[in-house]
Motif scaffolding. Structure first.
Motif, PDB file in Angstrom:
ATOM      1  N   THR A  23       0.837  -1.206   0.000  1.00  0.00           N
ATOM      2  CA  THR A  23       0.000   0.000   0.000  1.00  0.00           C
ATOM      3  C   THR A  23       0.867   1.249   0.000  1.00  0.00           C
ATOM      4  OG1 THR A  23      -1.752  -1.169   1.198  1.00  0.00           O
ATOM      5  CG2 THR A  23      -1.839   1.232   1.204  1.00  0.00           C
ATOM      6  N   GLN A  24       1.949   1.234   0.770  1.00  0.00           N
ATOM      7  CA  GLN A  24       2.881   2.358   0.796  1.00  0.00           C
ATOM      8  C   GLN A  24       3.497   2.594  -0.582  1.00  0.00           C
ATOM      9  OE1 GLN A  24       1.949   3.933   3.739  1.00  0.00           O
ATOM     10  NE2 GLN A  24       4.105   4.488   3.872  1.00  0.00           N
ATOM     11  N   ALA A  25       3.662   1.519  -1.342  1.00  0.00           N
ATOM     12  CA  ALA A  25       4.234   1.626  -2.690  1.00  0.00           C
ATOM     13  C   ALA A  25       3.190   2.064  -3.715  1.00  0.00           C
ATOM     14  CB  ALA A  25       4.843   0.293  -3.112  1.00  0.00           C
ATOM     15  N   GLY A  26       1.937   2.243  -3.283  1.00  0.00           N
ATOM     16  CA  GLY A  26       0.909   2.759  -4.172  1.00  0.00           C
ATOM     17  C   GLY A  26      -0.028   1.720  -4.749  1.00  0.00           C
ATOM     18  N   HIS A  27       0.163   0.455  -4.370  1.00  0.00           N
ATOM     19  CA  HIS A  27      -0.699  -0.596  -4.911  1.00  0.00           C
ATOM     20  C   HIS A  27      -1.994  -0.714  -4.111  1.00  0.00           C
ATOM     21  CE1 HIS A  27       2.551  -1.809  -7.507  1.00  0.00           C
ATOM     22  NE2 HIS A  27       3.352  -2.039  -6.485  1.00  0.00           N
ATOM     23  N   HIS A  28      -3.006  -1.269  -4.776  1.00  0.00           N
ATOM     24  CA  HIS A  28      -4.257  -1.593  -4.086  1.00  0.00           C
ATOM     25  C   HIS A  28      -4.210  -3.072  -3.739  1.00  0.00           C
ATOM     26  CE1 HIS A  28      -8.425  -1.705  -2.942  1.00  0.00           C
ATOM     27  NE2 HIS A  28      -8.684  -2.631  -3.849  1.00  0.00           N
ATOM     28  N   VAL A  29      -4.425  -3.406  -2.467  1.00  0.00           N
ATOM     29  CA  VAL A  29      -4.234  -4.776  -1.999  1.00  0.00           C
ATOM     30  C   VAL A  29      -5.555  -5.398  -1.567  1.00  0.00           C
ATOM     31  CG1 VAL A  29      -2.996  -6.278  -0.398  1.00  0.00           C
ATOM     32  CG2 VAL A  29      -1.928  -4.157  -1.200  1.00  0.00           C
ATOM     33  N   LEU A  30      -5.845  -6.566  -2.120  1.00  0.00           N
ATOM     34  CA  LEU A  30      -6.942  -7.416  -1.653  1.00  0.00           C
ATOM     35  C   LEU A  30      -6.316  -8.557  -0.866  1.00  0.00           C
ATOM     36  CD1 LEU A  30      -9.077  -7.637  -4.921  1.00  0.00           C
ATOM     37  CD2 LEU A  30      -9.589  -6.286  -2.884  1.00  0.00           C
ATOM     38  N   ARG A  31      -6.969  -8.980   0.208  1.00  0.00           N
ATOM     39  CA  ARG A  31      -6.374 -10.001   1.071  1.00  0.00           C
ATOM     40  C   ARG A  31      -7.259 -11.234   1.160  1.00  0.00           C
ATOM     41  NH1 ARG A  31      -4.248  -6.846   6.465  1.00  0.00           N
ATOM     42  NH2 ARG A  31      -4.104  -4.739   5.610  1.00  0.00           N
ATOM     43  N   ALA A  35      -7.051 -20.416   0.037  1.00  0.00           N
ATOM     44  CA  ALA A  35      -7.271 -20.529  -1.406  1.00  0.00           C
ATOM     45  C   ALA A  35      -8.751 -20.364  -1.740  1.00  0.00           C
ATOM     46  CB  ALA A  35      -6.759 -21.888  -1.899  1.00  0.00           C
ATOM     47  N   GLU A  36      -9.613 -20.853  -0.855  1.00  0.00           N
ATOM     48  CA  GLU A  36     -11.060 -20.747  -1.089  1.00  0.00           C
ATOM     49  C   GLU A  36     -11.499 -19.276  -1.109  1.00  0.00           C
ATOM     50  OE1 GLU A  36      -9.631 -22.780   1.101  1.00  0.00           O
ATOM     51  OE2 GLU A  36     -10.025 -24.707   0.125  1.00  0.00           O
ATOM     52  N   ASN A  37     -11.025 -18.505  -0.130  1.00  0.00           N
ATOM     53  CA  ASN A  37     -11.361 -17.075  -0.096  1.00  0.00           C
ATOM     54  C   ASN A  37     -10.786 -16.349  -1.307  1.00  0.00           C
ATOM     55  OD1 ASN A  37     -12.642 -17.447   2.348  1.00  0.00           O
ATOM     56  ND2 ASN A  37     -10.915 -16.722   3.581  1.00  0.00           N
ATOM     57  N   ALA A  38      -9.564 -16.740  -1.674  1.00  0.00           N
ATOM     58  CA  ALA A  38      -8.915 -16.112  -2.825  1.00  0.00           C
ATOM     59  C   ALA A  38      -9.689 -16.383  -4.106  1.00  0.00           C
ATOM     60  CB  ALA A  38      -7.484 -16.620  -2.957  1.00  0.00           C
ATOM     61  N   MET A  39     -10.190 -17.609  -4.273  1.00  0.00           N
ATOM     62  CA  MET A  39     -10.933 -17.945  -5.484  1.00  0.00           C
ATOM     63  C   MET A  39     -12.209 -17.114  -5.588  1.00  0.00           C
ATOM     64  SD  MET A  39     -10.946 -19.573  -8.273  1.00  0.00           S
ATOM     65  CE  MET A  39      -9.784 -20.950  -8.174  1.00  0.00           C
ATOM     66  N   THR A  40     -12.848 -16.858  -4.457  1.00  0.00           N
ATOM     67  CA  THR A  40     -14.048 -16.016  -4.454  1.00  0.00           C
ATOM     68  C   THR A  40     -13.720 -14.612  -4.966  1.00  0.00           C
ATOM     69  OG1 THR A  40     -15.016 -17.240  -2.601  1.00  0.00           O
ATOM     70  CG2 THR A  40     -15.885 -15.036  -3.024  1.00  0.00           C
ATOM     71  N   LEU A  41     -12.597 -14.057  -4.504  1.00  0.00           N
ATOM     72  CA  LEU A  41     -12.190 -12.728  -4.942  1.00  0.00           C
ATOM     73  C   LEU A  41     -11.830 -12.721  -6.418  1.00  0.00           C
ATOM     74  CD1 LEU A  41      -9.975 -11.674  -1.882  1.00  0.00           C
ATOM     75  CD2 LEU A  41     -12.248 -10.810  -2.469  1.00  0.00           C
ATOM     76  N   LEU A  46     -10.586  -9.995 -11.717  1.00  0.00           N
ATOM     77  CA  LEU A  46      -9.208 -10.457 -11.868  1.00  0.00           C
ATOM     78  C   LEU A  46      -8.226  -9.430 -11.318  1.00  0.00           C
ATOM     79  CD1 LEU A  46      -9.011 -12.014 -15.452  1.00  0.00           C
ATOM     80  CD2 LEU A  46      -9.061 -13.206 -13.266  1.00  0.00           C
ATOM     81  N   PRO A  47      -7.296  -9.852 -10.468  1.00  0.00           N
ATOM     82  CA  PRO A  47      -6.234  -8.936 -10.024  1.00  0.00           C
ATOM     83  C   PRO A  47      -5.165  -8.813 -11.098  1.00  0.00           C
ATOM     84  CG  PRO A  47      -5.905 -11.102  -9.054  1.00  0.00           C
ATOM     85  CD  PRO A  47      -7.189 -11.185  -9.847  1.00  0.00           C
ATOM     86  N   GLU A  63      -1.728 -26.017  -5.240  1.00  0.00           N
ATOM     87  CA  GLU A  63      -2.994 -26.498  -5.811  1.00  0.00           C
ATOM     88  C   GLU A  63      -3.812 -25.347  -6.376  1.00  0.00           C
ATOM     89  OE1 GLU A  63      -4.570 -28.386  -2.380  1.00  0.00           O
ATOM     90  OE2 GLU A  63      -3.653 -30.326  -2.816  1.00  0.00           O
ATOM     91  N   PHE A  64      -3.809 -24.216  -5.673  1.00  0.00           N
ATOM     92  CA  PHE A  64      -4.540 -23.037  -6.141  1.00  0.00           C
ATOM     93  C   PHE A  64      -3.939 -22.516  -7.441  1.00  0.00           C
ATOM     94  CE2 PHE A  64      -5.331 -18.301  -5.653  1.00  0.00           C
ATOM     95  CZ  PHE A  64      -6.652 -18.370  -6.066  1.00  0.00           C
ATOM     96  N   ALA A  65      -2.607 -22.476  -7.515  1.00  0.00           N
ATOM     97  CA  ALA A  65      -1.935 -22.019  -8.737  1.00  0.00           C
ATOM     98  C   ALA A  65      -2.282 -22.915  -9.912  1.00  0.00           C
ATOM     99  CB  ALA A  65      -0.425 -21.980  -8.524  1.00  0.00           C
ATOM    100  N   LYS A  66      -2.351 -24.221  -9.683  1.00  0.00           N
ATOM    101  CA  LYS A  66      -2.710 -25.155 -10.751  1.00  0.00           C
ATOM    102  C   LYS A  66      -4.124 -24.882 -11.271  1.00  0.00           C
ATOM    103  CE  LYS A  66       0.264 -29.041  -9.398  1.00  0.00           C
ATOM    104  NZ  LYS A  66       0.296 -30.420  -8.872  1.00  0.00           N
ATOM    105  N   LYS A  67      -5.045 -24.582 -10.358  1.00  0.00           N
ATOM    106  CA  LYS A  67      -6.418 -24.271 -10.764  1.00  0.00           C
ATOM    107  C   LYS A  67      -6.463 -23.007 -11.614  1.00  0.00           C
ATOM    108  CE  LYS A  67      -9.002 -26.436  -6.978  1.00  0.00           C
ATOM    109  NZ  LYS A  67      -9.941 -26.189  -5.846  1.00  0.00           N
ATOM    110  N   LEU A  68      -5.694 -22.001 -11.203  1.00  0.00           N
ATOM    111  CA  LEU A  68      -5.669 -20.746 -11.948  1.00  0.00           C
ATOM    112  C   LEU A  68      -5.126 -20.958 -13.356  1.00  0.00           C
ATOM    113  CD1 LEU A  68      -4.315 -18.311  -9.199  1.00  0.00           C
ATOM    114  CD2 LEU A  68      -6.674 -18.481 -10.022  1.00  0.00           C
ATOM    115  N   ARG A  69      -4.087 -21.754 -13.486  1.00  0.00           N
ATOM    116  CA  ARG A  69      -3.459 -21.982 -14.778  1.00  0.00           C
ATOM    117  C   ARG A  69      -4.305 -22.880 -15.676  1.00  0.00           C
ATOM    118  NH1 ARG A  69      -1.495 -17.860 -14.117  1.00  0.00           N
ATOM    119  NH2 ARG A  69       0.677 -17.388 -13.632  1.00  0.00           N
ATOM    120  N   ALA A  70      -5.207 -23.667 -15.081  1.00  0.00           N
ATOM    121  CA  ALA A  70      -6.054 -24.564 -15.869  1.00  0.00           C
ATOM    122  C   ALA A  70      -7.289 -23.859 -16.420  1.00  0.00           C
ATOM    123  CB  ALA A  70      -6.482 -25.767 -15.021  1.00  0.00           C
TER     124      ALA A  70
END
Length: 229
Positions: A23-31, A35-41, A46-47, A63-70
């Protein structure tokens, strides 16, 4: 340039520290803490980049990365793995899942920023502050100015983003749906013909410097930015 970064980290103290520095560097951060919460976001919008912890409750970061790439929709989202694992085989495993980079804890805020910038430059160049120049057409994201052969070109905010995306992805054909996702965002619902309207405005603005020909219509497919006739 500011990026929308999804931070997937289950350790509250580490999550808070990383989010603060981003945030200090100017980015907008979602938390997200899993992996389940991340998939909902991710399903909601898309970030621009995902910082993904290896060890998570439930499904692991790998496992989450594999789902994203698939998934075709999320396949192109840059991923940086965060982990305490430093073994070579672990790094190889992380990269083979489709991660773009791998950073071992503990790491400094400066190192993380450098890694983020490098990955965005490689995978999402429209998110960087680097000026781009093609045949005398120059766009500077820092000053938000465009010049054609040294003369200023006045663009609206959407046309500026559209031109920036085109100039950082030359010679590639983009469908209207792809342009909507990349320039407007996949969480914004507008008709595909909206793209045509902004393409016409962009070409009109580039016409005086004769750079309008760089934006080419590919019949039946979409548009391409090219210095080739």
């Amino acid at each position: 340039m500011p990026a929308n970064i999804l931070l997937v980290e289950d350790e509250p103290a580490i999550q808070e520290l990383i989010a603060f520095n981003l945030t200090q560097a100017g980015h907008h951060v979602l938390r997200a803490a899993s992996a389940e919460n991340a998939m909902t976001l991710v399903k909601n919008a898309l970030p621009d980049l995902i910082l993904l912890d290896w060890m998570l409750p439930g499904a692991s970061g790998v496992e989450f990365a594999k789902k994203l790439r698939a998934d075709e929709r999320t396949r192109g989202v840059p991923i940086i793995m965060l982990t305490a694992r430093s073994d070579e085989q672990d790094k190889i495993t992380g990269l083979e899942t489709g991660a773009d980079d791998y950073i071992t804890k503990p790491f400094s805020p400066r190192e993380l920023q450098a890694r983020i910038k490098a990955v965005l430059r490689r995978r999402a160049p429209q998110m960087t502050d680097d000026a781009v120049d093609t045949n005398g057409l120059r766009l500077d994201p820092v000053t938000h100015r465009v010049h054609g052969h040294g003369e200023p070109i006045d663009l609206g905010p959407t046309e500026f983003r559209l031109l920036h995306f085109f100039m950082t992805h030359p010679e590639r054909v983009h469908s209207r749906a792809q342009l909507l996702d990349q320039v407007w965002g996949d969480h914004v619902f507008v008709e595909e013909r909206t793209v045509d309207v902004h393409i016409r405005r962009l070409r009109s603005a580039l016409e005086p410097s004769r750079h309008d020909s760089l934006i080419q219509t590919v019949r039946g497919t979409g548009y391409r930015f090219s210095a080739q006739p």
